[in-house]
Scaffold this active site. Structure first.
Site, PDB file in Angstrom:
ATOM      1  CD  GLU A 204      -2.750   1.237  -0.295  1.00  0.00           C
ATOM      2  OE1 GLU A 204      -2.129   1.746  -1.267  1.00  0.00           O
ATOM      3  OE2 GLU A 204      -3.891   0.769  -0.380  1.00  0.00           O
ATOM      4  CG  ASP A 280      -6.429   2.695  -4.663  1.00  0.00           C
ATOM      5  OD1 ASP A 280      -6.246   1.808  -5.540  1.00  0.00           O
ATOM      6  OD2 ASP A 280      -5.773   3.759  -4.641  1.00  0.00           O
TER       7      ASP A 280
HETATM    8  O1  AHR Z   1       0.671   0.476  -3.354  1.00  0.00           O
HETATM    9  C1  AHR Z   1       0.335   0.729  -4.679  1.00  0.00           C
HETATM   10  C2  AHR Z   1      -1.102   1.158  -4.811  1.00  0.00           C
HETATM   11  O2  AHR Z   1      -1.306   2.423  -4.236  1.00  0.00           O
HETATM   12  C3  AHR Z   1      -2.155   0.323  -4.136  1.00  0.00           C
HETATM   13  O3  AHR Z   1      -2.447  -0.901  -4.770  1.00  0.00           O
HETATM   14  C4  AHR Z   1      -3.327   1.231  -4.183  1.00  0.00           C
HETATM   15  O4  AHR Z   1      -4.281   0.982  -3.190  1.00  0.00           O
HETATM   16  C5  AHR Z   1      -2.710   2.628  -4.042  1.00  0.00           C
HETATM   17  O5  AHR Z   1      -3.173   3.459  -5.046  1.00  0.00           O
END
Ligand code: AHR
Ligand code: AHR
Ligand code: AHR
Length: 481
Positions: A204, A280
């Site tokens: 994340e 997300d």
């Molecule tokens: O960590 C990379 C990405 O960043 C994740 O998959 C996403 O939730 C956020 O936009």
């Protein structure tokens, strides 16, 4: 034994086991996945041919004959009912109705296992699966392991082709709230050596290739056609591995302490499971998934080595991407529409616009040439084809925002992939259908006499289910010019 029997014996049982290609426990004989067909919107479940065996692809082929089919559910074989279904909107919207993500074609990723046909999950940008109510997955800083088999030649730089642990509300809730495998050549966060693609860990707000947040050169570029990717994480430790799923052993790309960047030690895992998207619901990535599992506990290296041996023994291999008649490199063709009332029209171009036009043997040479195409080996995948304009050498049929265009080859990976098409037995019962390699749910279709790559009943006007099969079926003949 299956991979999950091996994890169980090692004391780190699977809490989810997903595969459209085979059973991941030797005793598993239940449903692997569900498909839905376009002709009547009914569904059927596909099981292994025998306990512990390969998926019954023949049952899918029968159910999906002369229509389109989507993968609606990827069942969890662990007994915990942690199934994957169409991902809902989150921080980002999907392209489907109510902002859900697209479902994958049931026929976009054909392979064989020990010579038996099966289908993987071909994720195009916009496609994603998720379960936000998982039972038994790791939360907080608890330990877990996972592996997945991907197609190391199918990737992009979009965020984020992932399989693993993510947020339960489909939003970016902060550093350390995910622990998922990533595969692709996104270098906005981290990267490995070479130009990619890389196996990385999506934790994340960061794709990690090692302890540091940026480049870690011990993480190699990997392009095995069948790629095993392995990730595990526990209290202030994690490891990333990869290997050729068709032979040999795993290599460790990183094994050590958690990232020093803030928020990743301890972790704040939430326990949802994603496939093909970011935490997300970032939905720009592409890739292919064949099988994957999530475990409870930190699997031993010995167990992971035996899982890799099991994967190699499953003998993943390529097979034809075409279920229709093969084209031939260099062949000159014209494609006649088969829809009643439009069947004197041929796929043609007017400048950059791709349309259908009425062409006869007495038409002017210029029009005949506009309706003539030279078949070329697929620019983006040599197992399929590209269509070069007869009158504009170097320009090819491509899609852009799902609209067909005639555009000069700019040599980019995006162009080549957008200009690659595979043949499908005519949806209308005879002739050919032609699907976009990168969007296997989408077929070359005329709609109001304009050319598109259309899905059967999707959100655009040109995706209309009415007349879909006929509009997406072409009579192939020797070219006019
Ligand atoms: O960590 C990379 C990405 O960043 C994740 O998959 C996403 O939730 C956020 O936009
Ligand atoms: O046609 C669909 C996509 O639209 C293409 O792959 C891409 O080039 C464009 O954004
Ligand atoms: O392209 C001609 C017609 O336009 C198609 O058959 C129909 O689907 C649309 O209305």
């Amino acid at each position: 034994a299956g991979p999950c029997d091996l994890y169980s014996a090692g004391g780190t049982p699977c809490i989810a086991a997903h595969s459209t290609t085979r059973a991941l426990y030797s005793a598993f004989s239940g449903s692997l996945y569900q498909v839905k067909r376009g002709s009547d919107n009914t569904t059927t479940n596909i099981a292994p041919v025998s306990a512990g065996g390969v998926a019954n692809a023949a049952a899918q082929d029968t159910f999906c004959a002369s229509t389109t089919c989507l993968i609606t559910i990827i069942y969890d074989q662990s007994g915990k009912s942690n199934h994957l279904t169409q991902a809902p909107p989150g921080g980002f919207n999907g392209p489907e109705t109510n902002h859900y993500d697209n479902l994958a074609s049931a026929t976009g990723a054909p392979v064989t296992l020990n010579g038996n046909k099966a289908y993987g999950v071909f994720i195009s940008p916009g496609t994603g699966y998720r379960n936000n109510k998982v039972s038994g997955s790791a939360t907080g800083d608890a330990a877990e392991g996972m592996y997945a088999i991907f197609d190391g030649t199918h990737y992009n730089g979009g965020c984020c082709f992932d399989y693993g642990n993510a947020e339960v509300n489909s939003l970016d809730t902060g550093n350390g709230h995910m622990e998922a495998l990533y595969f692709g050549d996104n270098s906005a966060w981290g990267s490995g050596s070479g130009s990619g693609p890389w196996v990385m860990a999506d934790l994340e707000n960061g794709l990690f290739s090692g302890q540091g947040s940026k480049q870690n050169t011990a993480d190699p570029t990997v392009t095995y056609r069948f790629l095993t990717a392995v990730l595990k994480g526990g209290a202030n430790k994690w490891a990333l591995k990869g290997g050729n799923a068709a032979s040999g052993s795993l290599s460790t790309y990183y094994s050590g302490a958690r990232p020093t960047a803030s928020g990743y030690n301890p972790m704040s895992k939430e326990g949802a499971i994603i496939l093909g998207i970011g935490g997300d619901n970032s939905v720009s990535a592409q890739g292919t998934f064949y099988e994957g599992v999530m475990t409870s506990g930190y699997p031993s290296d010995d167990v992971e080595n035996s899982v890799q041996a099991n994967i190699v023994a499953a003998k993943y291999a390529t097979t034809s991407l075409n279920s229709g008649t093969a084209f031939t490199n260099g062949q000159s063709i014209s494609l006649r529409a088969t829809t009643s009332g439009y069947d004197t029209r041929y796929l043609a171009h007017t400048g950059a616009t791709v349309n259908t036009q009425v062409v006869t043997s007495s038409s002017a040479t210029a029009l005949k040439q506009q309706a003539s195409w030279t078949v070329r080996t697929g620019l983006g995948n040599s197992a399929c084809w590209s269509f070069e304009s007869k009158d504009t050498a170097g320009s090819y049929l491509r899609h852009n925002n799902f609209v067909l265009q005639l555009v000069a080859n700019d040599g980019s990976k995006q162009f080549k992939e957008d200009a690659t098409f595979c043949s499908v037995a005519g949806l209308g019962g005879s002739g050919q259908s032609i699907r976009a390699w990168g969007y296997p749910t989408r077929y070359i279709r005329h709609y109001e006499n304009v050319g598109y790559i259309a899905s059967n009943g999707g959100v655009h006007a040109f995706d209309a289910a009415s007349s879909f099969n006929a509009d997406a079926t072409w009579a192939v003949s020797t070219s006019f010019a």
